[in-house]
Write an enzyme that holds these catalytic residues in place. Structure first.
Site, PDB file in Angstrom:
ATOM      1  N   CYS A  21     -34.285   3.276 -40.774  1.00  0.00           N
ATOM      2  CA  CYS A  21     -34.832   2.243 -39.880  1.00  0.00           C
ATOM      3  C   CYS A  21     -35.156   1.020 -40.723  1.00  0.00           C
ATOM      4  O   CYS A  21     -36.260   0.901 -41.262  1.00  0.00           O
ATOM      5  CB  CYS A  21     -36.089   2.747 -39.186  1.00  0.00           C
ATOM      6  SG  CYS A  21     -35.776   4.083 -38.032  1.00  0.00           S
ATOM      7  N   CYS A  41     -22.299  -3.310 -28.450  1.00  0.00           N
ATOM      8  CA  CYS A  41     -23.351  -2.925 -29.400  1.00  0.00           C
ATOM      9  C   CYS A  41     -23.169  -3.675 -30.714  1.00  0.00           C
ATOM     10  O   CYS A  41     -23.798  -3.344 -31.711  1.00  0.00           O
ATOM     11  CB  CYS A  41     -23.342  -1.413 -29.623  1.00  0.00           C
ATOM     12  SG  CYS A  41     -21.785  -0.791 -30.262  1.00  0.00           S
ATOM     13  N   GLU A  51     -11.067   6.271 -20.441  1.00  0.00           N
ATOM     14  CA  GLU A  51     -11.821   6.745 -21.610  1.00  0.00           C
ATOM     15  C   GLU A  51     -10.920   7.667 -22.435  1.00  0.00           C
ATOM     16  O   GLU A  51     -10.166   8.468 -21.872  1.00  0.00           O
ATOM     17  CB  GLU A  51     -13.079   7.478 -21.102  1.00  0.00           C
ATOM     18  CG  GLU A  51     -13.743   8.424 -22.046  1.00  0.00           C
ATOM     19  CD  GLU A  51     -14.309   7.780 -23.306  1.00  0.00           C
ATOM     20  OE1 GLU A  51     -14.965   6.739 -23.206  1.00  0.00           O
ATOM     21  OE2 GLU A  51     -14.079   8.348 -24.385  1.00  0.00           O
TER      22      GLU A  51
HETATM   23  C1  LIG Z   1     -19.975   2.426 -26.676  1.00  0.00           C
HETATM   24  S1  LIG Z   1     -19.281   3.844 -25.939  1.00  0.00           S
HETATM   25  C2  LIG Z   1     -19.533   3.447 -24.251  1.00  0.00           C
HETATM   26  C3  LIG Z   1     -19.451   4.573 -23.275  1.00  0.00           C
HETATM   27  C4  LIG Z   1     -19.990   4.290 -21.860  1.00  0.00           C
HETATM   28  N1  LIG Z   1     -19.616   3.007 -21.359  1.00  0.00           N
HETATM   29  C5  LIG Z   1     -21.470   4.500 -21.791  1.00  0.00           C
HETATM   30  O1  LIG Z   1     -22.219   3.604 -21.394  1.00  0.00           O
HETATM   31  O2  LIG Z   1     -21.914   5.613 -22.151  1.00  0.00           O
HETATM   32  C6  LIG Z   1     -17.579   3.629 -26.207  1.00  0.00           C
HETATM   33  C7  LIG Z   1     -16.691   4.679 -25.606  1.00  0.00           C
HETATM   34  O3  LIG Z   1     -15.337   4.291 -25.888  1.00  0.00           O
HETATM   35  C8  LIG Z   1     -14.569   5.454 -26.092  1.00  0.00           C
HETATM   36  N2  LIG Z   1     -13.350   5.008 -26.791  1.00  0.00           N
HETATM   37  C9  LIG Z   1     -13.176   4.796 -28.120  1.00  0.00           C
HETATM   38  N3  LIG Z   1     -11.950   4.331 -28.352  1.00  0.00           N
HETATM   39  C10 LIG Z   1     -11.317   4.217 -27.152  1.00  0.00           C
HETATM   40  C11 LIG Z   1     -10.040   3.774 -26.754  1.00  0.00           C
HETATM   41  N4  LIG Z   1      -9.155   3.347 -27.650  1.00  0.00           N
HETATM   42  N5  LIG Z   1      -9.726   3.773 -25.443  1.00  0.00           N
HETATM   43  C12 LIG Z   1     -10.619   4.224 -24.525  1.00  0.00           C
HETATM   44  N6  LIG Z   1     -11.864   4.665 -24.846  1.00  0.00           N
HETATM   45  C13 LIG Z   1     -12.217   4.659 -26.147  1.00  0.00           C
HETATM   46  C14 LIG Z   1     -15.494   6.368 -26.845  1.00  0.00           C
HETATM   47  O4  LIG Z   1     -15.089   7.725 -26.731  1.00  0.00           O
HETATM   48  C15 LIG Z   1     -16.840   6.079 -26.151  1.00  0.00           C
HETATM   49  O5  LIG Z   1     -17.031   6.958 -25.075  1.00  0.00           O
END
Ligand SMILES: C[S@@+](CC[C@H](N)C(=O)[O-])C[C@H]1O[C@@H](n2cnc3c(N)ncnc32)[C@H](O)[C@@H]1O
Length: 377
Positions: free
Chosen positions: A14, A333, A261
């Site tokens: 942190c 993020c 996803e």
């Molecule tokens: C920041 S998280 C957001 C998930 C969701 N929107 C939430 O609020 O929980 C990013 C997501 O993107 C997925 N991800 C990573 N690379 C990806 C890709 N090339 N195409 C689709 N999804 C992907 C990850 O598995 C993860 O679930």
């Protein structure tokens, strides 16, 4: 917030520990505004503050020490375990479970993985808590031979901690600096943790991404829905949808929502949630976001994107730029990759922006922007 581990120099995860919370929030918003300075006409809604402590609904603890005296926390510079069981940013319900988890590890006889010696079996314990206090506990082990040892402690663990709903063994055979591997063995009758987030119940399977701060995730999804409802589109795509937080909040009569996803586990979670919520017009597909939009042959009236820290990348940003989609909701993020992606989408202006403090005590935060396409000249 004060942390004795930080003060003693045992953990520096942190990086803002000790900095007054109001100052943390103001600095994060100033940084995000600077990164998005090209969009100076954006209206910034008031930042959404988090609880300063106890906000993490997911704890990833490295197991060190010995089977008889395991440590749950991190490894020091020499690869030795540092016990952080009283970590103050972790949700109280997870913190309260650590002692029983350590006892279960001892009962299993599993030796913690010794990174420098490349010996031992148990690498990490990952615990997720729902808003209702139920827990999912995942033991990350080196080899399949250890699954039986994990299985042997499940009933005693559930007796000690009746709130443990799901227990798994995750296999990570490689000597790699990652938290978990690709294979999961579910050891309980239940494989899904229902998590109330915002106004829906997500159905979280073990290998699915879930936002770490449940209260802030709820605020994020509600804000997303407010922006979407103001446009009232009949079709919405949610790229990088995870277990479906945005897509499920976007559901409305007469609106078709599609989530894309890459994780099959997350898509299964999202489909289960949509089924349980009775949302036949919300569908989810497994796929790479960039590939999926290219082959779709059409575009929605509104797009939601929530990529990992690396952002959308040039190809997807370029597809959006050419798509003529009038409205995009981009939740990020990492405001630096958000700003970079926006450079590749010059037809869009940020009209509203808001910071959600998903990660207090660190420099990280979630920034969500409403993007509107400038009318064609
Ligand atoms: C920041 S998280 C957001 C998930 C969701 N929107 C939430 O609020 O929980 C990013 C997501 O993107 C997925 N991800 C990573 N690379 C990806 C890709 N090339 N195409 C689709 N999804 C992907 C990850 O598995 C993860 O679930």
């Amino acid at each position: 917030m004060q942390c004795s581990y930080f003060d003693a120099g045992l953990c520096h995860s942190c990086t803002l520990m000790g900095v007054p919370y109001a100052e943390q929030l103001a600095t994060k918003e100033a940084t995000a505004r600077t990164l998005l300075a090209a969009h100076d006409s954006a209206v910034w809604l008031p930042a959404v503050a988090s609880a300063e402590s106890g906000f993490r609904a997911k704890a990833k603890m490295v197991v060190g020490g010995s089977s008889a005296a395991p440590t749950l926390g991190i490894l020091d510079g020499q690869g030795r375990g540092v016990d952080l069981r009283r970590c103050g940013i972790v949700a109280p319900g997870i913190r309260a479970a650590f002692d029983a988890l350590a006892e279960a590890i001892t009962a299993s006889g599993l030796e913690p993985y010794d990174v420098p010696a490349r010996r031992g079996e148990l690498k990490n314990v990952i615990v997720t808590e729902s808003a209702d206090g139920e827990l999912m506990v995942r033991f990350v082990v080196r080899s399949r031979a250890s699954v039986a040892a994990v299985a042997s402690i499940v009933s005693a663990l559930q007796e000690a901690l009746p709130q443990v709903a799901v227990v798994t063994a995750n296999l990570l055979p490689e000597h790699k600096a990652v938290v978990e591997g690709a294979e999961e063995v579910v050891l309980t009758s239940r494989s899904t943790l229902p998590m109330r987030v915002g106004d829906v119940t997500l159905q979280v399977r073990p290998q699915s991404f879930v936002q770490t701060n449940t209260a802030i995730a709820g605020a994020l999804y509600r804000q997303g829905r407010a922006w979407i409802d103001a446009v009232a589109p009949s079709t919405v795509w949610d790229l990088y949808c995870g277990v479906g937080g945005f897509a499920l909040h976007a559901a409305a009569p007469g609106r078709r929502v599609l989530g894309i996803e890459v994780s099959p586990d997350a898509v299964e979670s999202a489909r289960t949630a949509a089924g349980a919520l009775g949302m036949p017009d919300v569908a989810f597909e497994v796929g790479d976001a960039t590939t999926a939009v290219r082959v779709a042959g059409a575009a929605p009236e509104l797009l939601v994107v929530n990529p990992p820290r690396r952002g959308l990348g040039a190809d997807l940003a370029d597809w959006i730029e050419r798509s003529r989609i009038p409205t995009v909701v981009y939740s990020s993020c990492n405001a630096a990759s958000l700003a970079r992606d926006l450079e590749g989408m010059p037809s869009y202006r940020v009209t509203q922006a808001r910071l959600f403090d998903m990660f207090p005590q660190s420099t990280h935060s979630e920034v969500m922007v409403l993007l509107e396409r400038a009318p064609a000249a």
